[in-house]
Design a protein around this motif. Structure first.
Motif, PDB file in Angstrom:
ATOM      1  N   UNK A 186      37.427  43.402  49.036  1.00  0.00           N
ATOM      2  CA  UNK A 186      36.619  44.184  48.103  1.00  0.00           C
ATOM      3  C   UNK A 186      35.991  45.411  48.731  1.00  0.00           C
ATOM      4  N   UNK A 383      33.480  56.926  47.807  1.00  0.00           N
ATOM      5  CA  UNK A 383      33.265  56.823  46.359  1.00  0.00           C
ATOM      6  C   UNK A 383      34.579  56.670  45.623  1.00  0.00           C
ATOM      7  N   UNK A 386      35.890  53.228  46.247  1.00  0.00           N
ATOM      8  CA  UNK A 386      35.017  52.262  45.589  1.00  0.00           C
ATOM      9  C   UNK A 386      35.354  52.234  44.085  1.00  0.00           C
ATOM     10  N   UNK A 387      35.591  53.423  43.528  1.00  0.00           N
ATOM     11  CA  UNK A 387      35.975  53.500  42.116  1.00  0.00           C
ATOM     12  C   UNK A 387      37.349  52.878  41.910  1.00  0.00           C
ATOM     13  N   UNK A 390      36.670  49.206  41.692  1.00  0.00           N
ATOM     14  CA  UNK A 390      35.992  48.765  40.479  1.00  0.00           C
ATOM     15  C   UNK A 390      36.848  48.961  39.233  1.00  0.00           C
ATOM     16  N   UNK A 391      37.601  50.051  39.169  1.00  0.00           N
ATOM     17  CA  UNK A 391      38.301  50.360  37.915  1.00  0.00           C
ATOM     18  C   UNK A 391      39.796  50.090  37.952  1.00  0.00           C
ATOM     19  N   UNK A 394      40.157  45.580  40.793  1.00  0.00           N
ATOM     20  CA  UNK A 394      39.425  44.419  40.268  1.00  0.00           C
ATOM     21  C   UNK A 394      39.805  44.075  38.827  1.00  0.00           C
ATOM     22  N   UNK A 395      39.890  45.053  37.910  1.00  0.00           N
ATOM     23  CA  UNK A 395      40.366  44.691  36.565  1.00  0.00           C
ATOM     24  C   UNK A 395      41.753  44.061  36.595  1.00  0.00           C
ATOM     25  N   UNK A 398      41.357  40.389  37.972  1.00  0.00           N
ATOM     26  CA  UNK A 398      40.714  39.482  37.015  1.00  0.00           C
ATOM     27  C   UNK A 398      41.367  39.553  35.635  1.00  0.00           C
ATOM     28  N   UNK A 400      41.491  41.880  33.504  1.00  0.00           N
ATOM     29  CA  UNK A 400      40.575  42.409  32.488  1.00  0.00           C
ATOM     30  C   UNK A 400      41.131  43.652  31.822  1.00  0.00           C
TER      31      UNK A 400
ATOM     32  N   UNK B 229      29.518  39.642  49.589  1.00  0.00           N
ATOM     33  CA  UNK B 229      30.348  40.191  48.512  1.00  0.00           C
ATOM     34  C   UNK B 229      30.589  41.686  48.635  1.00  0.00           C
ATOM     35  N   UNK B 230      29.838  42.355  49.489  1.00  0.00           N
ATOM     36  CA  UNK B 230      30.000  43.802  49.606  1.00  0.00           C
ATOM     37  C   UNK B 230      29.673  44.532  48.307  1.00  0.00           C
ATOM     38  N   UNK B 232      30.595  43.657  45.345  1.00  0.00           N
ATOM     39  CA  UNK B 232      31.548  43.313  44.293  1.00  0.00           C
ATOM     40  C   UNK B 232      31.266  41.932  43.753  1.00  0.00           C
ATOM     41  N   UNK B 233      32.123  41.323  43.011  1.00  0.00           N
ATOM     42  CA  UNK B 233      33.207  41.899  42.206  1.00  0.00           C
ATOM     43  C   UNK B 233      32.675  42.727  41.032  1.00  0.00           C
ATOM     44  N   UNK B 234      33.392  43.759  40.726  1.00  0.00           N
ATOM     45  CA  UNK B 234      33.050  44.687  39.639  1.00  0.00           C
ATOM     46  C   UNK B 234      31.612  45.220  39.779  1.00  0.00           C
ATOM     47  N   UNK B 235      31.168  45.456  41.004  1.00  0.00           N
ATOM     48  CA  UNK B 235      29.821  45.990  41.270  1.00  0.00           C
ATOM     49  C   UNK B 235      28.707  45.080  40.779  1.00  0.00           C
ATOM     50  N   UNK B 251      28.036  57.664  52.545  1.00  0.00           N
ATOM     51  CA  UNK B 251      28.356  58.824  51.715  1.00  0.00           C
ATOM     52  C   UNK B 251      27.706  60.086  52.261  1.00  0.00           C
TER      53      UNK B 251
END
Lengths: 419, 286
Positions: A186, A383, A386-387, A390-391, A394-395, A398, A400, B229-230, B232-235, B251
């Protein structure tokens, strides 16, 4: 007699005071320290007028953090190694790095030629200039459990997505064992070692971000194929979300995974069963990928930079040239670190033949340096990835979102960041 | 005059200390929050830009809701647990110190160490899930399910603080005069009634303290999500502190991180005020 002694003392004082001192930081890693220590000692002996003060990057959360704090405090080194592309881009944007090609002109290109870095250095250009000298390039390769695959009737590792699906149907039992590790974790940097590597392989090394236009471009046919592969693997439970503390290739919960060369020694020490039963292969490709075309992969690569605050740039560059134009030093580098130097002649230069023959795993990685593509040189690496997590990944993991939805959402979000 | 000088000499040490280690960072934080600075050169003033950006930042709102969600899990769990611990402790006759210390061990252990421990224990292939799988044929994705991960972290933090908060409540209970219970007993009040009518109202100061501590703690969670978890998951386990840290040092945006820190501080202060308004009562024990 006494006079001579005084003159001697005076002369030493003058040279000591007049000597140029350069601070030089390297990665806090025992293997790399073993490489730099004797080298710096040798230079200091041969060049009493230019002394290198060598240190490892001070202990902190990360190298980047330590370097930033040093810069903010006005204690930046003159030259520093262990700089990854995204950090280099941030430093360049803040105008603290010396552009080697501009500052040293022909000398720089002579060095590039001497170390066979012409092709390697392309990926490091930022807005038409070169601020980083790549030191090593770690290509990503697939590790497969040879013994189990052979039991299952394979005489070579899977090459395409469909071949992995076939393998999964034979081997996977949901909740118990799976075909392979598809996603590496992750953390933002894990995207280098899964999605981006697979994307480079599928697309023949095409950029996932158009740096000039500041746009993410991976929602194309290649990105779609990779996303579909990830989705299919999770949907059929042919891969798992979480692998636990033990290396999954050891307890055979998985038969394959993308790995970097830095894991070779780790596996040798901790998981000898895995180490002795490996097939190394390029990353998986889509089914329609041409069989004879070389498969590109991701290069985890770190380089050396010179800070603008350096008062003796010429002397500092002399040192860099002295280290990197001598291929013997790259031989020593391999001996100590087992990481492929960022040069294109590892497979052809007889100096390296010894390693290529002795260690088939090193040879497998070294032969891919020419096929390994570095990450996009952008200031917002963290960033963006990371995006991506997340987008996109991960979807998918899972279930999603469909591959198309996830790709277009991820690209949209990343474009917001790049804007 | 001489006395004033003496006074200054005594307080001077503290004042100098506060100026260096509190005043200076605080002023620097304020300067940063209203400027753009990336470790190099001088901060460039940009007014309220950082704050405007912050309130439009979806990640900020994600963390805000994570924090609220965390509190909704953590505070009832820890308060209930600490209450039970305190009640049990007041019933125990022997080895009271031993029990107290056993629970406090969790509180003084290293966050990094127990985070590694828990993440191995509860991983998909860890002993807990192996046991569940062998016995019931199911596994629980403690840290890999977006909703469950936050709850798992709340459980770990609860484990860590039950002993400490329980001790505060226990001290509060010990301060309640025994005569009140005796009087209630004579009037025929059941144990249940005694608990709700005597213990709960009179332990209010200790309870308020625990709540204030728990809220402050929620806004300062870092080690567990960082190690396990860093974010995550999904923030879903991203916390303010984690985001401030990565914003400043990964950053390379310390000025935006300063803004985040100020807003986080204000939010946690606001929550504390709110809880005190809602919960705190004047209590006279004599």
């Amino acid at each position: 007699m006494r006079k001579f002694v005084w003159i001697g003392v005076l002369l030493t004082l003058v040279t000591l005071v007049g000597a140029v001192t350069l601070t030089f930081w390297t990665a806090p890693n025992p293997n790399q320290e073993a490489f730099w220590k004797p080298l710096v000692e040798q230079w200091n002996k041969e060049h009493p007028d230019v002394q290198i003060e060598w240190k490892t990057i001070p202990a902190a959360g990360s190298s980047e953090e330590a370097i930033l704090t040093a810069i903010a405090a006005g204690q930046a080194p003159d030259i520093c190694t262990n700089i990854f592309s995204g950090f280099a881009a941030q430093l360049i944007e803040e105008d603290v790095l010396v552009p080697f090609d501009e500052e040293f002109g022909k000398d720089f290109w002579v060095l590039v030629g001497a170390r066979q870095m012409e092709s390697v250095i392309e990926g490091w250009a930022y807005k038409g200039h070169h601020y980083v000298i790549p030191i090593y390039a770690n290509p990503m390769l697939m590790w497969w459990r040879k013994d189990v695959l052979q039991e299952l009737g394979y005489d070579k590792p899977p090459r395409t997505y469909s071949e992995v699906y076939e393998l999964a149907k034979k081997y996977a039992v949901p909740g118990e064992k799976y075909a392979m590790i598809v996603l590496k974790g992750r953390n933002w940097w894990d995207r280098w070692f899964d999605f981006i590597t697979f994307y480079y392989a599928a697309s023949g090394g095409k950029a996932y971000i158009d740096v000039e236009k500041g746009k993410a471009v991976f929602n194309n046919e290649y990105g779609k194929k990779v996303a579909e592969f990830i989705y299919t693997m999770f949907k059929n439970k042919w891969t798992a979300v979480d692998w636990g503390a033990e290396f999954a290739l050891n307890n055979l919960r998985a038969l394959g995974s993308l790995m970097g060369p830095w894991s070779i020694n780790w596996a040798k020490e901790n998981y000898p069963d895995v180490y002795n039963n490996l097939w190394l292969a390029p990353p998986l490709v889509p089914d329609d990928y041409p069989t004879n075309a070389p498969i590109k992969t991701f290069a985890d690569t770190k380089g050396l930079v010179m800070f603008k605050s350096c008062k003796h740039k010429k002397e500092a560059f002399e040192f860099i040239k002295w280290v990197f134009s001598n291929p013997q030093n790259d031989v020593k580098w391999i001996e100590k670190t087992k990481m492929p130097p960022a040069r294109a002649d590892l497979g052809t230069n007889p100096l390296f033949a010894k390693f290529m023959e002795e260690d088939p795993y090193f040879a497998a990685y070294a032969s891919q340096v020419g096929n390994a593509v570095p990450p996009a040189l952008i200031t917002t690496t963290i960033d963006v990835q990371e995006a991506m997590t997340t987008f996109l990944t991960e979807p998918l993991m899972y279930l999603k979102a469909t591959p198309e939805e996830a790709l277009s959402k991820a690209v949209k979000e990343i474009n917001k960041l790049l804007w | 005059m001489r006395e004033a000088l003496l006074g200054w000499q005594f307080s001077g040490v503290y004042l100098v200390y506060a100026a260096i280690f509190w005043g200076y960072p605080f002023v620097w934080l304020l300067i940063l929050a209203f400027s753009r600075w990336r470790f190099f050169g001088k901060p460039k003033p940009i007014g309220f830009d950082n704050f405007v950006r912050l309130f439009q930042d979806p990640i900020f709102w994600r963390i805000f809701w994570n924090t609220m969600n965390f509190m909704a899990y953590f505070i009832p769990m820890v308060v209930l647990g600490a209450f039970l611990f305190a009640l049990a402790l007041s019933k125990v006759k022997y080895f009271r110190t031993f029990f107290t210390l056993s629970f406090l061990v969790a509180n003084v252990s290293s966050g990094v160490a127990y985070s590694i421990l828990f993440s191995n224990l509860f991983s998909e292939t860890g002993p807990v899930n192996s046991f569940l799988y062998k016995t019931f044929g199911v596994t629980i994705p403690w840290f890999s399910d977006p909703q469950l991960a936050l709850l798992s972290i709340a459980i770990i933090v609860t484990w860590k603080f039950i002993g400490y908060y329980g001790l505060i409540l226990f001290a509060g209970m010990q301060a309640i005069p025994k005569s009140l219970y005796e009087a209630a007993e004579l009037d025929g009040a059941s144990k249940w009634t005694q608990f709700w009518r005597i213990t709960v109202p009179l332990v209010n100061p200790a309870l308020t303290t625990v709540l204030v501590f728990a809220i402050n703690l929620t806004f300062g969670i870092f080690t567990e999500p960082y190690m396990i978890t860093g974010g995550g998951p999904m923030r879903r386990t991203l916390t303010f502190l984690l985001h401030i840290y990565t914003t400043a040092f990964q950053r390379m945006n310390p000025s935006y991180a300063a803004t985040l820190a100020i807003v986080t501080g204000a939010l946690s202060y606001g929550c504390v005020i709110l809880v005190r308004k809602l919960v705190e009562r004047e209590v006279h024990l004599t």
